[in-house]
Design a protein around this motif. Structure first.
Motif, PDB file in Angstrom:
ATOM      1  N   LEU A  77      44.056  26.297   8.572  1.00  0.00           N
ATOM      2  CA  LEU A  77      44.768  25.518   9.663  1.00  0.00           C
ATOM      3  C   LEU A  77      44.548  26.238  10.857  1.00  0.00           C
ATOM      4  O   LEU A  77      44.525  25.546  11.838  1.00  0.00           O
ATOM      5  CB  LEU A  77      46.264  25.180   9.246  1.00  0.00           C
ATOM      6  CG  LEU A  77      47.076  24.551  10.369  1.00  0.00           C
ATOM      7  CD1 LEU A  77      46.373  22.878  10.450  1.00  0.00           C
ATOM      8  CD2 LEU A  77      48.520  24.399   9.865  1.00  0.00           C
ATOM      9  N   ALA A  78      44.824  27.460  11.050  1.00  0.00           N
ATOM     10  CA  ALA A  78      44.921  28.486  12.070  1.00  0.00           C
ATOM     11  C   ALA A  78      43.475  28.244  12.791  1.00  0.00           C
ATOM     12  O   ALA A  78      43.486  28.223  14.181  1.00  0.00           O
ATOM     13  CB  ALA A  78      45.422  29.639  11.683  1.00  0.00           C
ATOM     14  N   GLY A  79      42.522  27.919  12.087  1.00  0.00           N
ATOM     15  CA  GLY A  79      41.101  27.959  12.537  1.00  0.00           C
ATOM     16  C   GLY A  79      40.523  26.583  12.721  1.00  0.00           C
ATOM     17  O   GLY A  79      39.483  26.500  13.505  1.00  0.00           O
ATOM     18  N   LEU A  80      41.152  25.665  12.369  1.00  0.00           N
ATOM     19  CA  LEU A  80      40.995  24.360  12.741  1.00  0.00           C
ATOM     20  C   LEU A  80      41.230  23.766  14.006  1.00  0.00           C
ATOM     21  O   LEU A  80      40.109  23.101  14.608  1.00  0.00           O
ATOM     22  CB  LEU A  80      41.889  23.276  11.882  1.00  0.00           C
ATOM     23  CG  LEU A  80      41.514  21.749  11.764  1.00  0.00           C
ATOM     24  CD1 LEU A  80      40.330  21.785  10.816  1.00  0.00           C
ATOM     25  CD2 LEU A  80      42.652  21.008  11.084  1.00  0.00           C
ATOM     26  N   GLY A  81      42.143  24.566  14.818  1.00  0.00           N
ATOM     27  CA  GLY A  81      42.340  24.222  16.157  1.00  0.00           C
ATOM     28  C   GLY A  81      43.284  25.025  16.723  1.00  0.00           C
ATOM     29  O   GLY A  81      43.952  25.533  16.036  1.00  0.00           O
ATOM     30  N   THR A  82      43.414  24.964  18.163  1.00  0.00           N
ATOM     31  CA  THR A  82      44.399  25.769  18.831  1.00  0.00           C
ATOM     32  C   THR A  82      45.308  24.820  19.652  1.00  0.00           C
ATOM     33  O   THR A  82      44.789  23.788  19.971  1.00  0.00           O
ATOM     34  CB  THR A  82      43.841  26.956  19.692  1.00  0.00           C
ATOM     35  OG1 THR A  82      42.935  26.112  20.680  1.00  0.00           O
ATOM     36  CG2 THR A  82      42.915  27.744  18.948  1.00  0.00           C
ATOM     37  N   ALA A  83      46.334  25.326  20.369  1.00  0.00           N
ATOM     38  CA  ALA A  83      47.282  24.493  21.187  1.00  0.00           C
ATOM     39  C   ALA A  83      46.424  24.104  22.342  1.00  0.00           C
ATOM     40  O   ALA A  83      46.455  22.812  22.880  1.00  0.00           O
ATOM     41  CB  ALA A  83      48.335  25.382  21.736  1.00  0.00           C
ATOM     42  N   GLU A  84      45.355  24.983  22.627  1.00  0.00           N
ATOM     43  CA  GLU A  84      44.618  24.556  23.898  1.00  0.00           C
ATOM     44  C   GLU A  84      43.316  23.510  23.341  1.00  0.00           C
ATOM     45  O   GLU A  84      43.184  22.642  24.309  1.00  0.00           O
ATOM     46  CB  GLU A  84      43.810  25.823  24.501  1.00  0.00           C
ATOM     47  CG  GLU A  84      44.747  26.825  25.058  1.00  0.00           C
ATOM     48  CD  GLU A  84      45.530  27.487  24.024  1.00  0.00           C
ATOM     49  OE1 GLU A  84      45.088  27.706  22.878  1.00  0.00           O
ATOM     50  OE2 GLU A  84      46.799  27.723  24.184  1.00  0.00           O
ATOM     51  N   HIS A  85      42.792  23.682  22.232  1.00  0.00           N
ATOM     52  CA  HIS A  85      41.897  22.805  21.583  1.00  0.00           C
ATOM     53  C   HIS A  85      42.100  22.384  20.430  1.00  0.00           C
ATOM     54  O   HIS A  85      41.696  22.770  19.324  1.00  0.00           O
ATOM     55  CB  HIS A  85      40.451  23.426  21.805  1.00  0.00           C
ATOM     56  CG  HIS A  85      40.190  24.015  23.135  1.00  0.00           C
ATOM     57  ND1 HIS A  85      39.820  23.269  24.006  1.00  0.00           N
ATOM     58  CD2 HIS A  85      40.208  25.459  23.618  1.00  0.00           C
ATOM     59  CE1 HIS A  85      39.462  24.225  25.005  1.00  0.00           C
ATOM     60  NE2 HIS A  85      39.542  25.378  25.013  1.00  0.00           N
ATOM     61  N   PRO A  86      43.145  21.190  20.282  1.00  0.00           N
ATOM     62  CA  PRO A  86      43.828  21.112  18.992  1.00  0.00           C
ATOM     63  C   PRO A  86      42.574  20.098  18.404  1.00  0.00           C
ATOM     64  O   PRO A  86      41.792  19.335  18.864  1.00  0.00           O
ATOM     65  CB  PRO A  86      44.841  20.292  19.137  1.00  0.00           C
ATOM     66  CG  PRO A  86      44.856  19.756  20.777  1.00  0.00           C
ATOM     67  CD  PRO A  86      43.869  20.762  21.586  1.00  0.00           C
ATOM     68  N   HIS A  87      42.480  20.156  17.000  1.00  0.00           N
ATOM     69  CA  HIS A  87      41.810  19.414  16.100  1.00  0.00           C
ATOM     70  C   HIS A  87      42.773  17.760  16.307  1.00  0.00           C
ATOM     71  O   HIS A  87      43.912  17.820  16.599  1.00  0.00           O
ATOM     72  CB  HIS A  87      41.953  19.619  14.837  1.00  0.00           C
ATOM     73  CG  HIS A  87      40.994  18.688  13.834  1.00  0.00           C
ATOM     74  ND1 HIS A  87      41.732  17.471  13.247  1.00  0.00           N
ATOM     75  CD2 HIS A  87      39.980  18.815  13.415  1.00  0.00           C
ATOM     76  CE1 HIS A  87      40.874  16.882  12.591  1.00  0.00           C
ATOM     77  NE2 HIS A  87      39.704  17.618  12.580  1.00  0.00           N
ATOM     78  N   PRO A  88      42.113  16.664  16.366  1.00  0.00           N
ATOM     79  CA  PRO A  88      42.734  15.397  16.932  1.00  0.00           C
ATOM     80  C   PRO A  88      43.851  15.234  15.527  1.00  0.00           C
ATOM     81  O   PRO A  88      45.079  14.777  16.048  1.00  0.00           O
ATOM     82  CB  PRO A  88      41.740  14.462  16.359  1.00  0.00           C
ATOM     83  CG  PRO A  88      40.282  15.094  16.422  1.00  0.00           C
ATOM     84  CD  PRO A  88      40.715  16.608  16.080  1.00  0.00           C
ATOM     85  N   LEU A  89      43.915  15.816  14.568  1.00  0.00           N
ATOM     86  CA  LEU A  89      44.921  15.748  13.464  1.00  0.00           C
ATOM     87  C   LEU A  89      46.234  16.481  14.061  1.00  0.00           C
ATOM     88  O   LEU A  89      47.306  15.935  13.925  1.00  0.00           O
ATOM     89  CB  LEU A  89      44.636  16.249  12.191  1.00  0.00           C
ATOM     90  CG  LEU A  89      43.947  15.042  11.362  1.00  0.00           C
ATOM     91  CD1 LEU A  89      43.310  15.516  10.153  1.00  0.00           C
ATOM     92  CD2 LEU A  89      45.041  14.054  10.956  1.00  0.00           C
ATOM     93  N   GLN A  90      45.821  17.832  14.629  1.00  0.00           N
ATOM     94  CA  GLN A  90      46.947  18.449  15.006  1.00  0.00           C
ATOM     95  C   GLN A  90      47.696  18.125  16.220  1.00  0.00           C
ATOM     96  O   GLN A  90      48.995  17.908  16.388  1.00  0.00           O
ATOM     97  CB  GLN A  90      46.358  20.088  15.229  1.00  0.00           C
ATOM     98  CG  GLN A  90      46.065  20.843  14.001  1.00  0.00           C
ATOM     99  CD  GLN A  90      45.222  22.150  14.577  1.00  0.00           C
ATOM    100  OE1 GLN A  90      44.348  22.037  15.282  1.00  0.00           O
ATOM    101  NE2 GLN A  90      45.740  23.233  13.976  1.00  0.00           N
ATOM    102  N   ALA A  91      46.853  17.590  17.194  1.00  0.00           N
ATOM    103  CA  ALA A  91      47.394  16.790  18.148  1.00  0.00           C
ATOM    104  C   ALA A  91      48.186  15.463  17.882  1.00  0.00           C
ATOM    105  O   ALA A  91      49.391  15.199  18.319  1.00  0.00           O
ATOM    106  CB  ALA A  91      46.194  16.290  19.090  1.00  0.00           C
ATOM    107  N   ALA A  92      47.661  14.754  17.014  1.00  0.00           N
ATOM    108  CA  ALA A  92      48.249  13.380  16.414  1.00  0.00           C
ATOM    109  C   ALA A  92      49.671  14.008  15.730  1.00  0.00           C
ATOM    110  O   ALA A  92      50.941  13.362  15.910  1.00  0.00           O
ATOM    111  CB  ALA A  92      47.635  12.830  15.426  1.00  0.00           C
ATOM    112  N   TYR A  93      49.563  15.058  14.951  1.00  0.00           N
ATOM    113  CA  TYR A  93      50.920  15.815  14.546  1.00  0.00           C
ATOM    114  C   TYR A  93      51.873  16.066  15.392  1.00  0.00           C
ATOM    115  O   TYR A  93      53.154  15.774  15.124  1.00  0.00           O
ATOM    116  CB  TYR A  93      50.619  16.992  13.415  1.00  0.00           C
ATOM    117  CG  TYR A  93      50.548  16.655  12.122  1.00  0.00           C
ATOM    118  CD1 TYR A  93      49.751  15.721  11.383  1.00  0.00           C
ATOM    119  CD2 TYR A  93      51.372  17.332  11.343  1.00  0.00           C
ATOM    120  CE1 TYR A  93      49.984  15.468   9.999  1.00  0.00           C
ATOM    121  CE2 TYR A  93      51.569  17.042   9.853  1.00  0.00           C
ATOM    122  CZ  TYR A  93      50.823  16.495   9.220  1.00  0.00           C
ATOM    123  OH  TYR A  93      50.805  16.009   7.966  1.00  0.00           O
ATOM    124  N   VAL A  94      51.556  16.518  16.378  1.00  0.00           N
ATOM    125  CA  VAL A  94      52.595  16.876  17.379  1.00  0.00           C
ATOM    126  C   VAL A  94      53.016  15.728  18.102  1.00  0.00           C
ATOM    127  O   VAL A  94      54.292  15.368  18.187  1.00  0.00           O
ATOM    128  CB  VAL A  94      51.915  17.826  18.421  1.00  0.00           C
ATOM    129  CG1 VAL A  94      52.928  18.057  19.615  1.00  0.00           C
ATOM    130  CG2 VAL A  94      51.653  19.104  18.098  1.00  0.00           C
TER     131      VAL A  94
END
Lengths: 155, 759
Positions: A77-94
C-alpha cells in the motif's frame, strides 16, 4: 542456519537473512524491512489485511512463503501511491472518508487496485464479487463501494 | 485506595511532557497546530482537573491544542471535539489539534465508552474553551482599553466591534503561556468528569463550526500506510511475544517442555503460575515457538453446557441477581384484567464475539522502574492502572499511550494484551511487543452475553397496549469489567490465580411507548467458569442493546399483528414528539406501504420480499430503522437489501462523520443479526477464525442505506457511536416475518433457521 533472500519491494531491492525460508512474506516486510504495512489480521488468508501485489497480482502475504516470491516485484500500500501522487483508489478513499479503524485497508485497496487494472469500469456487482472474502469489522462496506466507483470514474 | 483515586493521584503529579506533546498521537495529516504543539515551549505543569491548562493550550502561532481524555475508534470523535472547542473560541476547526488518550497528557475522561465521546467528553472541553475565550477577551479588554462587551472575536483575533482595526490576536495575548485559570470541577474522574468556570456558552443559533463537516484527521495516514497503529510501535531491543492458552476451558498448566522450542533461534518460555507465553527476537520465531511448544495441561470436567441447549441452560440456571429497571408504571396484573387479547413470546440471542479486525497488540518498555505501555485499549488510563496493579508499581510510574488498535467496539482483547505485554516485559527484562493470533481475538476475547427474553402484553379494545411486561435473563454483561484497571478482569490476572469478580448487570428496553401498566426486569446467572473462560462476558458495542431490542421490537410487531394494525401505525399510536417524528421520517424515507405485516402474493415464489421497522432509544438518542429483506425460500438465505434510518441525537456536530458512523452500525448490526454466533462444544470455543465465526461479506452488504439526520441544535448531543446498532436485528426480523410469515425469535437469522421454520 540463515538463508539469504533477495526482495524487490516498492521499487527498492533488499537482501535479508532469515532463519526459515518458509517464513511468510508478511514478517519479512514488517520485521526485516520495518514496514508498517501490511497488517497481521488473521494469518490464515481469510481477511486480506495483509494483501500486497506480487507482479501486479493481489496476494495474501501472511501465507505466502518467502521462498515463493524471492524474484518477484512486490508492491505494498505504501508503494501504491503517495499523498502527493496518490493512486486513484487512495484519493477516493480520502474523499469518501472510508476507513474507520482502517486496519483492513490493505486488503480492500490492494485487491480493488488489481480489480480496476483488469476491469477499469466494473459494475456494482463486479465490485462486490471482486472484493468478496475480504473482511471489514467496522462495516464500512458501503463507503468502500462508493470509493471504488469514484476511483473508476477518475481513471 | 481504589484505581480511580490512584490514577487521579498520578495525574496530579505529572505534566512535564507538554514540551514534546502531541507528536506521538496526532497523525501527520493533523492541522497546523501539530507543528506548533510539537515544539511549543510550555513550562512543565502537573495535570490538575481544576486547571484550564490541563485541557487546552494556545500556542505561539495562535493555534490550539486540546487534551482530551478519551480516544477515537475511527468515527471522528476528535474532529467533533475540535469543532466544539473551535466554536466556543471562534476559531476554524483546523486550528485546533486534539491530543487523545495519553495518560501523561490528558486527564482520565473514561476513554471510549457508551457513546459518550461527544455527549460527556465534549462537555468539559466546551466549558474549558468558553472559559478560555472569556479569559482572552478580558485580557484583550485590558490591553485595548475597551470594555469586554464592546469586543468581538473572529478567527482567533479579538477586535473592537465598532472599530475592527483595533485588535489583538490570541497568539499575542497568551501564545505559549499558561492560563493559570481555575474552574469548578465536579470532583469526578472518568466519563462523568466536568468542569465549568461559569463563562457563557455560545448560543446554538450562532454556531458556525458545529454542524459543518470537516474531515477526519487519521484517514490520510491510514490510506498512505503511515505508522498510526499500536502494531507499528517498535522499541529498540524489543522481543516478540505470543501467549499460549489452555487447550480446553478450565485446564491449568501442569508442565512445560522448554526443550521443545530449542531449535528456534532466540525462543524462550515465559511461565508463571498458570500463565504461559513464548518470546523471540523475531516475530515469526515467536509464532513458530508458540505453535511448537509442548505443554501439558489438566483435563478438567467439561465447563460448558451442550451448545444446542444453551438457552434451556440459561432458563434453568439459578438467578444471581434480579433487578426491576427502566420505566415502571401502574400494575401489569391490573392492566391485564382489562385486556381483550394477551400475547406472549420468548426470544433468544447467542454469545457474540468482538472479533476485531486483528487480534489485539500492545508494546511495553520498562526502563529504570518507569513503564511505558502502548495500547489500543479504548480506556488507556485504566490500562495504566491495571498495568500498575499487576506489576506492583505506583501508577505514576506507568505511562499509557493510546494508539489506534486493530479495531475496537467495546471491551475486546486490547486490555488483556496490555496487561500481558507488561507482565512479560517485567518477567524478561526486555521491551515486549505482543500480538494475539487470530483465535485470541475471536475465541479468547470476552464475549457479548447470551440471553433469553420473555415478553407478555395485553391489548385493549382499541388495539392499544394496556399492560406490558418484559424480562431478560442471561449472563451478566460485565463478568469482566468494562475496563482493565483491575487485574482480576484480565486473562493474565486470572491465570495468575485471581478469580473473576463479576458485576451483575444487564438492561431493559429503552423506548417512550405510552403504556399505562408496565414492568421491566432482568436477571443474571453465574458465569460458566470462575476464571480464564473463553465465554466470559464484557461490553460489546451497545452492550446488550441489540439483544434486548431485537426481542422488544419483534414483540411490538407481534402486538401490531395481534391488533391487526400496520407496524408503523401501531408504534405511532403509542408515541409522540421526537419519537413519533423519527418513526415517520424513517417510514417516509423508506416509502413504507401501510398494511398489516405478513406474506402477500405467491407463497411458493422462490424469492419473497418484506419490510420491517424497529424503533429504539438509547439515552435520549432515537433511532428508527426500516429494512427491506429478500428471503430465498430454496436456500433459506436472507439478504438485507435496503435500509432507511432516521437518527435523532440532538445537536449534530458533524453530519458527514455521523453518516459514516451510522452506516457502519447498520452493516455491523446486519452482520450480527444474520451471521454471528460464537460456537462452542462442551470444552472449548470452536469459533476461532473467520471461517468458524463468519461476518457479513461485501456481496451481502445492503444495496442502499438512506439516512435521515434529524438535527436539534438546541438539544445537547446525546451520543451516536452505537445507538444505531440497536434496532437493526429487530427491523430485519420484522421484515423476514413480513416476507415469509416466519417469526424468528432466535438470532442469528441463518438459512437453517429459515428452512427449519418453513411449512
Amino acid at each position: 542456519m540463515t538463508t539469504q533472500i533477495h526482495l524487490t519491494v516498492d521499487g527498492k531491492k533488499h537482501t535479508i537473512a532469515v532463519d526459515d525460508p518458509n517464513m511468510p512474506l508478511l514478517y519479512a516486510l514488517r520485521d526485516e524491512l520495518g514496514m508498517d504495512n501490511p497488517h497481521f489480521g488473521c494469518g490464515l488468508a481469510q481477511c486480506g489485511a495483509f494483501t500486497v501485489h506480487v507482479d501486479g497480482q493481489a496476494i495474501r502475504s501472511c501465507v505466502t512463503p518467502l521462498a515463493a516470491v524471492k524474484d518477484a516485484k512486490i508492491t505494498t500500500l505504501a508503494g501504491l501511491g503517495t499523498a502527493e501522487h496518490p493512486h486513484p483508489l487512495q484519493a477516493a478513499y480520502v474523499e469518501e472518508q472510508v476507513p474507520q479503524c482502517g486496519y483492513c485497508i490493505n486488503g480492500w485497496i490492494m485487491t480493488a487496485a488489481a480489480l480496476l487494472k483488469s476491469n477499469p469500469h466494473p459494475s456494482d456487482q463486479q465490485i462486490r464479487d471482486g472484493l468478496s472474502g475480504l473482511k471489514c469489522r467496522c462495516g464500512t462496506h458501503m463507503a468502500i463501494i462508493r470509493a471504488v466507483k469514484r476511483a473508476a470514474a477518475m481513471a | 485506595m481504589n484505581a480511580i483515586t490512584n490514577i487521579l493521584k498520578s495525574d496530579l503529579t505529572r505534566r512535564g511532557i507538554l514540551k514534546s506533546a502531541g507528536a506521538l498521537v496526532i497523525s501527520f495529516s493533523a492541522p497546523v497546530a501539530l507543528a506548533e504543539a510539537a515544539t511549543a515551549a510550555i513550562v512543565p505543569k502537573p495535570l490538575d482537573p481544576t486547571q484550564l491548562d490541563s485541557y487546552l493550550a494556545v500556542h505561539r502561532d495562535g493555534s490550539v491544542t486540546v487534551f482530551f481524555g478519551k480516544i477515537d475508534g475511527g468515527q471522528g470523535t476528535d474532529v467533533g471535539i475540535a469543532q466544539i472547542v473551535a466554536e466556543e473560541l471562534d476559531l476554524p476547526a483546523d486550528r485546533v489539534a486534539v491530543v487523545m488518550g495519553d495518560s501523561a497528557l490528558t486527564i482520565n475522561q473514561g476513554g471510549a465508552s457508551g457513546s459518550f465521546g461527544i455527549t460527556w467528553g465534549g462537555k468539559p472541553m466546551r466549558h474549558a474553551a468558553a472559559e478560555a475565550r472569556r479569559f482572552l477577551v478580558n485580557l484583550a479588554s485590558e490591553r485595548l482599553k475597551v470594555p469586554a462587551d464592546k469586543l468581538s472575536v473572529a478567527n482567533g483575533t479579538v477586535f473592537v466591534t465598532d472599530a475592527p482595526g483595533k485588535k489583538i490576536t490570541y497568539a499575542k495575548l497568551i501564545g505559549g503561556k499558561f492560563f493559570n485559570v481555575a474552574m469548578k470541577w465536579n470532583g469526578k474522574i472518568g466519563n462523568d468528569l466536568d468542569v465549568d468556570g461559569g463563562a457563557p456558552l455560545k448560543k446554538p443559533a450562532d454556531y458556525k463550526v458545529v454542524g459543518t463537516a470537516p474531515k477526519r484527521r487519521d484517514v490520510v495516514a491510514k490510506v498512505f500506510a503511515k505508522p498510526v497503529y499500536v502494531t507499528d510501535v517498535r522499541v529498540p531491543g524489543m522481543v516478540h511475544a505470543r501467549v499460549i492458552r489452555p487447550p480446553v476451558a478450565g485446564a491449568t498448566l501442569v508442565s512445560v517442555d522448554e526443550a521443545s522450542i530449542k531449535s528456534i533461534p532466540g525462543a524462550r518460555v515465559v511461565q508463571k503460575n498458570g500463565f504461559l507465553a513464548v518470546i523471540a527476537p523475531k516475530e515469526w520465531n515467536a509464532i513458530r515457538a508458540a505453535q511448537q511448544l509442548k505443554a501439558s495441561w489438566t483435563q478438567p470436567a467439561p465447563a460448558f453446557p451442550e451448545p444446542g441447549a444453551i438457552y434451556d441452560y440459561i432458563r434453568q440456571a439459578p438467578v444471581r441477581k434480579r433487578v426491576v429497571e427502566g420505566t415502571k408504571k401502574g400494575s401489569v396484573d391490573d392492566g391485564m384484567k382489562d385486556a381483550v387479547k394477551v400475547v406472549t413470546a420468548d426470544y433468544e440471542w447467542p454469545f457474540q464475539s468482538h472479533a476485531s479486525m486483528g487480534s489485539a497488540c500492545a508494546v511495553c518498555e520498562i526502563k529504570n522502574g518507569k513503564v511505558t505501555i502502548w495500547t489500543g485499549s479504548q480506556k488507556p488510563h485504566y490500562a495504566q492502572a491495571g498495568v500498575a496493579a499487576l506489576l506492583g508499581v505506583p501508577p505514576e510510574n506507568v505511562h499509557a499511550i493510546w494508539m489506534t488498535g486493530p479495531g475496537s467496539y467495546g471491551r475486546n482483547d486490547a486490555g488483556d494484551a496490555a496487561l500481558e505485554a507488561a507482565f512479560i516485559a517485567q518477567a524478561v527484562g526486555k521491551p515486549v511487543r505482543l500480538q494475539g493470533m487470530r483465535a485470541e481475538g475471536i475465541a479468547w476475547n470476552a464475549k457479548g452475553p447470551a440471553s433469553v427474553h420473555h415478553a407478555r402484553a395485553g391489548l385493549d379494545a382499541n388495539g392499544k397496549i394496556i399492560a406490558y411486561q418484559f424480562e431478560s435473563k442471561g449472563f451478566s454483561r460485565l463478568e469482566v469489567d468494562s475496563n482493565e484497571s483491575n487485574p482480576a478482569d484480565s486473562l493474565v490476572g486470572q491465570q495468575m490465580g485471581i478469580a473473576l469478580k463479576p458485576t451483575d448487570s444487564f438492561g431493559t428496553p429503552d423506548d417512550s411507548y405510552d403504556v399505562p401498566n408496565r414492568l421491566m426486569a432482568w436477571e443474571t446467572i453465574p458465569p460458566l467458569l470462575d476464571r480464564v473462560s473463553p465465554l466470559r462476558t464484557s461490553h460489546l458495542r451497545d452492550p446488550v442493546g441489540p439483544q434486548i431490542h431485537f426481542a422488544s421490537e419483534s414483540f411490538i410487531d407481534e402486538l401490531a399483528l395481534a391488533a391487526n394494525t400496520d407496524a408503523v401505525e401501531f408504534r405511532l399510536k403509542h408515541l409522540t414528539g421526537r419519537d413519533a417524528a423519527a418513526v415517520k421520517a424513517a417510514a417516509d424515507k423508506f416509502g413504507w406501504d401501510t398494511r398489516v405485516s405478513g406474506p402477500r402474493g405467491d407463497a411458493k415464489a422462490d424469492i419473497q420480499t418484506g419490510r420491517g421497522i424497529a424503533y429504539t432509544k438509547r439515552l435520549n438518542t432515537i433511532v428508527v430503522v426500516a429494512a427491506e429483506v429478500e428471503v430465498d425460500r430454496r436456500t433459506g438465505k436472507v439478504r438485507a437489501k435496503r435500509f432507511a434510518v432516521a437518527h435523532d441525537c440532538g445537536c449534530i456536530v458533524n453530519p458527514a462523520l455521523l453518516h459514516n458512523t451510522i452506516e457502519g452500525n447498520i452493516v455491523q448490526g446486519t452482520s450480527r443479526a444474520l451471521h454471528e454466533e460464537v460456537r462452542f462444544d462442551r470444552q472449548k470455543v470452536t469459533s476461532v477464525d473467520w471461517e468458524t465465526y463468519p461476518i457479513l461479506d461485501i456481496t451481502e452488504a445492503p444495496e442502499k442505506i438512506d439516512i435521515v439526520l434529524l438535527d436539534h441544535p438546541e438539544i445537547p448531543p446525546t451520543g451516536a457511536g452505537e445507538p444505531s446498532s440497536r434496532p437493526v436485528a429487530g427491523a430485519i426480523a420484522n421484515a423476514i416475518f413480513d416476507a415469509t410469515g416466519i417469526r424468528l425469535r432466535r438470532a442469528p437469522f441463518t438459512p437453517a433457521q429459515i428452512k427449519g421454520s418453513q411449512a
